[in-house]
Design an enzyme around this catalytic site. Structure first.
Site, PDB file in Angstrom:
ATOM      1  N   GLU A  51      98.447 108.739  76.683  1.00 45.72           N
ATOM      2  CA  GLU A  51      97.479 107.657  76.846  1.00 45.72           C
ATOM      3  C   GLU A  51      96.051 108.187  76.787  1.00 45.72           C
ATOM      4  O   GLU A  51      95.162 107.557  76.204  1.00 45.72           O
ATOM      5  CB  GLU A  51      97.722 106.907  78.158  1.00 45.72           C
ATOM      6  N   TYR A 134      92.816 100.998  82.597  1.00 40.36           N
ATOM      7  CA  TYR A 134      93.823 100.894  81.546  1.00 40.36           C
ATOM      8  C   TYR A 134      94.893 101.972  81.694  1.00 40.36           C
ATOM      9  O   TYR A 134      96.093 101.680  81.668  1.00 40.36           O
ATOM     10  CB  TYR A 134      93.192 100.986  80.155  1.00 40.36           C
ATOM     11  N   ASP A 152      94.641  96.884  76.073  1.00 45.26           N
ATOM     12  CA  ASP A 152      93.783  97.770  75.282  1.00 45.26           C
ATOM     13  C   ASP A 152      93.121  96.944  74.183  1.00 45.26           C
ATOM     14  O   ASP A 152      93.197  95.706  74.187  1.00 45.26           O
ATOM     15  CB  ASP A 152      94.585  98.946  74.716  1.00 45.26           C
TER      16      ASP A 152
END
Length: 305
Positions: A51, A134, A152
């Site tokens: 990520e 996030y 996102d």
């Protein structure tokens, strides 16, 4: 905000959200790209690293580098035991190298606070260095299967078009964006996890920014924007990033590349030959030092120990 929440409640109360999730999840199970972090058994540390890498780097560049990273540092404790300079060197080619420092600091915190195990709680994840809203939600949802909306850029585009009927999303607003995703997120934990990934996939390969392939979209019949005839977007737009050639970013990258290769401090006069513009070079070096990516000494510049 009251009107937004009211809209969210209205959307969630009907069967439309259930139909959207069912169709999109079915499509994802059939058509999703085979990506390492989606495979069974891919651990929480690998998902966290992926990520962070994916935040500003294309998937095709991340896949081989992620494998290299996890081969070298398969656990947070392995990375925590290495000096920050090694993380910076290993990040070469991925761009925005401050992410390497943040990931190293994150690994140190996981080793010290959580016994080397990536936490599953969002608040504990948010307390880690360099982990924002996030990434915390992505780790909790994808690594641990917890029901959280994950938003996102691709998800925001999907929500703007399919749910709100807009050609593209407006400026990010965390609370609004999460409420919009929550409104269509399945109640079941497992289906919610799939839906988060499916919305990202749709935005990445079908509902793209410049050339959406609406004819191939599995949820075209549910799309408010398509149903309205694809009206032009009239809202605020994000600023266009300045060109890279000749920029301070390019100067930083060239100087940092030399520091990565060096086994000893690089004298200032040697760095002068790498970038001809004195003021820009000085800004770039000062920025590298300020960001913790370089250390200045009497004998020159080096990566941090």
């Amino acid at each position: 905000m009251q009107s937004t929440l009211a809209t969210t409640d209205a959307r969630a109360s009907g069967s439309g959200a259930d139909d959207l999730a069912r169709v999109l999840n079915d499509w994802f199970r059939r058509e999703a790209r085979d990506l390492p972090w989606r495979r069974p058994g891919f651990g929480a540390w690998g998902i966290l690293v992926s990520e962070v890498m994916l935040q500003q780097t294309p998937v095709v560049r991340v896949i081989p580098r992620l494998a290299e990273w996890l081969d070298r540092w398969p656990t947070p404790s392995d990375l925590a035991d290495a000096p920050p300079s090694e993380a910076i060197r290993a990040w070469a080619g991925l761009g925005y190298p401050r992410r390497a420092l943040r990931l190293h600091a994150c690994a140190v915190a996981i080793a010290e606070r959580h016994g080397g195990e990536v936490p599953s709680d969002i608040e504990e994840l948010l307390a880690l260095p360099g982990i924002g809203d996030y990434t915390a939600r992505a780790v909790a949802a994808f690594a641990y299967g917890k029901r959280h909306p994950v938003v996102d850029t691709n998800v925001r585009r999907f929500l703007a078009r399919c749910v709100d009927g807009l050609g593209e999303p407006g400026p990010p607003a965390v609370r609004r964006d999460l409420a919009s995703m929550e409104s269509v997120l399945p109640v079941d934990d497992a289906e919610a996890r799939v839906f988060n990934a499916a919305a990202m996939e749709l935005g990445a390969v079908i509902c793209t920014a410049r050339a959406p392939r609406c004819g191939l979209c599995p949820v075209a019949s549910e799309c408010a924007w398509l149903g309205a005839g694809k009206p032009a977007y009239l809202g605020a737009r994000r600023a266009v990033q300045k060109r890279y050639e000749g920029s301070d970013r390019q100067a930083r990258g060239i100087l940092l590349a030399t520091l990565r290769k060096a086994v000893a401090p690089v004298p200032a006069d040697e760095l002068e030959t790498l970038w001809p513009h004195r003021e820009q070079r000085a800004r770039a070096l000062a920025g590298l030092v300020s960001d913790g990516l370089a250390v200045a000494g009497d004998d020159g510049y080096r990566l941090p120990d």
